[in-house]
Write a protein that holds these residues in place. Sequence first.
Motif, PDB file in Angstrom:
ATOM      1  N   HIS A   1       0.844  -1.182   0.000  1.00 54.32           N
ATOM      2  CA  HIS A   1       0.000   0.000   0.000  1.00 54.32           C
ATOM      3  C   HIS A   1       0.888   1.243   0.000  1.00 54.32           C
ATOM      4  O   HIS A   1       2.029   1.198   0.442  1.00 54.32           O
ATOM      5  CB  HIS A   1      -0.907   0.020   1.231  1.00 54.32           C
ATOM      6  N   ILE A   2       0.345   2.361  -0.476  1.00 55.00           N
ATOM      7  CA  ILE A   2       1.081   3.620  -0.490  1.00 55.00           C
ATOM      8  C   ILE A   2       0.429   4.571   0.508  1.00 55.00           C
ATOM      9  O   ILE A   2      -0.783   4.831   0.432  1.00 55.00           O
ATOM     10  CB  ILE A   2       1.107   4.263  -1.879  1.00 55.00           C
TER      11      ILE A   2
ATOM     12  N   GLU B   1      -2.838   0.156  11.675  1.00 61.31           N
ATOM     13  CA  GLU B   1      -4.105  -0.277  11.074  1.00 61.31           C
ATOM     14  C   GLU B   1      -3.866  -1.142   9.845  1.00 61.31           C
ATOM     15  O   GLU B   1      -4.515  -2.175   9.656  1.00 61.31           O
ATOM     16  CB  GLU B   1      -4.929   0.962  10.724  1.00 61.31           C
ATOM     17  N   ARG B   2      -2.932  -0.726   8.997  1.00 54.67           N
ATOM     18  CA  ARG B   2      -2.637  -1.494   7.784  1.00 54.67           C
ATOM     19  C   ARG B   2      -2.064  -2.871   8.131  1.00 54.67           C
ATOM     20  O   ARG B   2      -2.399  -3.883   7.511  1.00 54.67           O
ATOM     21  CB  ARG B   2      -1.662  -0.729   6.888  1.00 54.67           C
ATOM     22  N   HIS B   3      -1.195  -2.905   9.122  1.00 54.90           N
ATOM     23  CA  HIS B   3      -0.627  -4.187   9.547  1.00 54.90           C
ATOM     24  C   HIS B   3      -1.722  -5.100  10.080  1.00 54.90           C
ATOM     25  O   HIS B   3      -1.777  -6.293   9.755  1.00 54.90           O
ATOM     26  CB  HIS B   3       0.447  -3.952  10.617  1.00 54.90           C
ATOM     27  N   GLY B   4      -2.625  -4.509  10.877  1.00 58.12           N
ATOM     28  CA  GLY B   4      -3.728  -5.292  11.422  1.00 58.12           C
ATOM     29  C   GLY B   4      -4.651  -5.830  10.346  1.00 58.12           C
ATOM     30  O   GLY B   4      -5.298  -6.872  10.524  1.00 58.12           O
ATOM     31  N   ALA B   5      -4.725  -5.131   9.226  1.00 57.02           N
ATOM     32  CA  ALA B   5      -5.580  -5.563   8.115  1.00 57.02           C
ATOM     33  C   ALA B   5      -4.880  -6.562   7.207  1.00 57.02           C
ATOM     34  O   ALA B   5      -5.466  -7.000   6.203  1.00 57.02           O
ATOM     35  CB  ALA B   5      -6.023  -4.344   7.307  1.00 57.02           C
ATOM     36  N   GLY B   6      -3.630  -6.900   7.518  1.00 56.15           N
ATOM     37  CA  GLY B   6      -2.923  -7.911   6.747  1.00 56.15           C
ATOM     38  C   GLY B   6      -2.161  -7.385   5.545  1.00 56.15           C
ATOM     39  O   GLY B   6      -1.730  -8.174   4.687  1.00 56.15           O
ATOM     40  N   VAL B   7      -1.975  -6.086   5.468  1.00 59.32           N
ATOM     41  CA  VAL B   7      -1.205  -5.515   4.363  1.00 59.32           C
ATOM     42  C   VAL B   7       0.253  -5.963   4.492  1.00 59.32           C
ATOM     43  O   VAL B   7       0.838  -5.883   5.567  1.00 59.32           O
ATOM     44  CB  VAL B   7      -1.309  -3.976   4.375  1.00 59.32           C
ATOM     45  N   PRO B   8       0.881  -6.429   3.398  1.00 59.06           N
ATOM     46  CA  PRO B   8       2.225  -7.003   3.515  1.00 59.06           C
ATOM     47  C   PRO B   8       3.354  -5.981   3.548  1.00 59.06           C
ATOM     48  O   PRO B   8       4.466  -6.300   3.983  1.00 59.06           O
ATOM     49  CB  PRO B   8       2.344  -7.870   2.256  1.00 59.06           C
ATOM     50  N   ALA B   9       3.120  -4.739   3.081  1.00 58.93           N
ATOM     51  CA  ALA B   9       4.179  -3.734   3.038  1.00 58.93           C
ATOM     52  C   ALA B   9       3.560  -2.374   2.752  1.00 58.93           C
ATOM     53  O   ALA B   9       2.436  -2.285   2.232  1.00 58.93           O
ATOM     54  CB  ALA B   9       5.214  -4.069   1.963  1.00 58.93           C
ATOM     55  N   VAL B  10       4.295  -1.312   3.094  1.00 58.97           N
ATOM     56  CA  VAL B  10       3.821   0.051   2.872  1.00 58.97           C
ATOM     57  C   VAL B  10       4.967   0.905   2.343  1.00 58.97           C
ATOM     58  O   VAL B  10       6.102   0.816   2.827  1.00 58.97           O
ATOM     59  CB  VAL B  10       3.277   0.685   4.179  1.00 58.97           C
TER      60      VAL B  10
END
Length: 379
Positions: free
Chosen positions: A189-190, A268-277
């Motif tokens: 995600h960006i 929040e992104r980590h909790g949603a399972g996003v693999p990288a930012v």
Amino acid sequence: MPDAHAASLDARPYDALLLLSFGGPEGPDDVVPFLENVTRGRGIPKERLKEVGQHYFLFDGISPINDQNRALLDALRKDFAEHGLDLPVYWGNRNWAPYLTDTLREMVVDGHHRILVLATSAYASYSGCRQYRENLAESLAALEAEGLRLPTIDKLRHYFNHPGFVRPMVDGVLKALADLPEDVRDGAHIAFSTHSIPTSAADTSGPVEEHGDGGAYVRQHLDVARLIADAVREETGVDHPWQLVYQSRSGAPHIPWLEPDICDHLEERHGAGVPAVVMAPIGFVSDHMEVLYDLDTEATAKAAELGLPVRRSATVGADPRFAAAVRELVLERSADESGRNVTPCALGALGASHNLCPVGCCPARAPKPAAAGADSPYA
């Protein structure tokens, strides 16, 4: 290319360009007086000053912003010389040496009477535009008290959506994505990041007709974020989800500021399972202290704690394409002032920003003296 650029490189009626920036300390002894300059009259608690001061001491009391302005100054002079634009470029700061008043005095003594100003802030807001104009007014008042002839000063329009500002940021995001491990790259995600400001200041940013939820400040950032995300999708074939986030909040905790904060967003992104930012600081012209500490130090540490791979894309800095954009903005404004046809250069849905700030644009915290110059909105 705008009509103004097809003509000879004639900046008349202007005879000089002022690079106007925030300024920053260049050693441990500078930190406290610098922060006192920044916060004078704003009621910032001493505890917050001590906290921010520690950020600078982590880097030996040195902000990178002055060196980055020196690099941009060199890039502008080089670009102007290579393209035959005979326009001297000076540099002054709001909060540290070289101080704005001293630089304006030097420009007047050197014989300059019609000055363009490039502020190192690309978006509409009180702190990003009108406050710079108020500082110019205060410096001009000081020079008038000295008996000097006052120059006419015009500020270049907001350049957030100029291709020479946007394209380097696109390349920065592409490079940051390429630097991620291959197994998480396509799912990254960006997080497009900018300075948080009070919601009341955001809501009243830009002309009156643009006031409302987030005002021009938020709309301009969202437009730039879309431009970059679309360009990344076109060049990689991957549609990376994105969100506008904020950083560097200061001030009293009971006053609402723009959210979400970058660190909260990473959680929040980590909790949603996003693999990288990828953290893309689109709100900043250069990698100064707020980028160096709030993203490279604090947010990166939060990501490491979460086990979330992150990369930070570069700001525009002294990119030659940005220097070329400034040259185009100078020629565009000089053509407009001279009555020649101009097609402003801008990307996205919002079009080119105004040259003359209208009444009610980014209202001041308190009444301030009028800025001299043909484009002054203060009466």
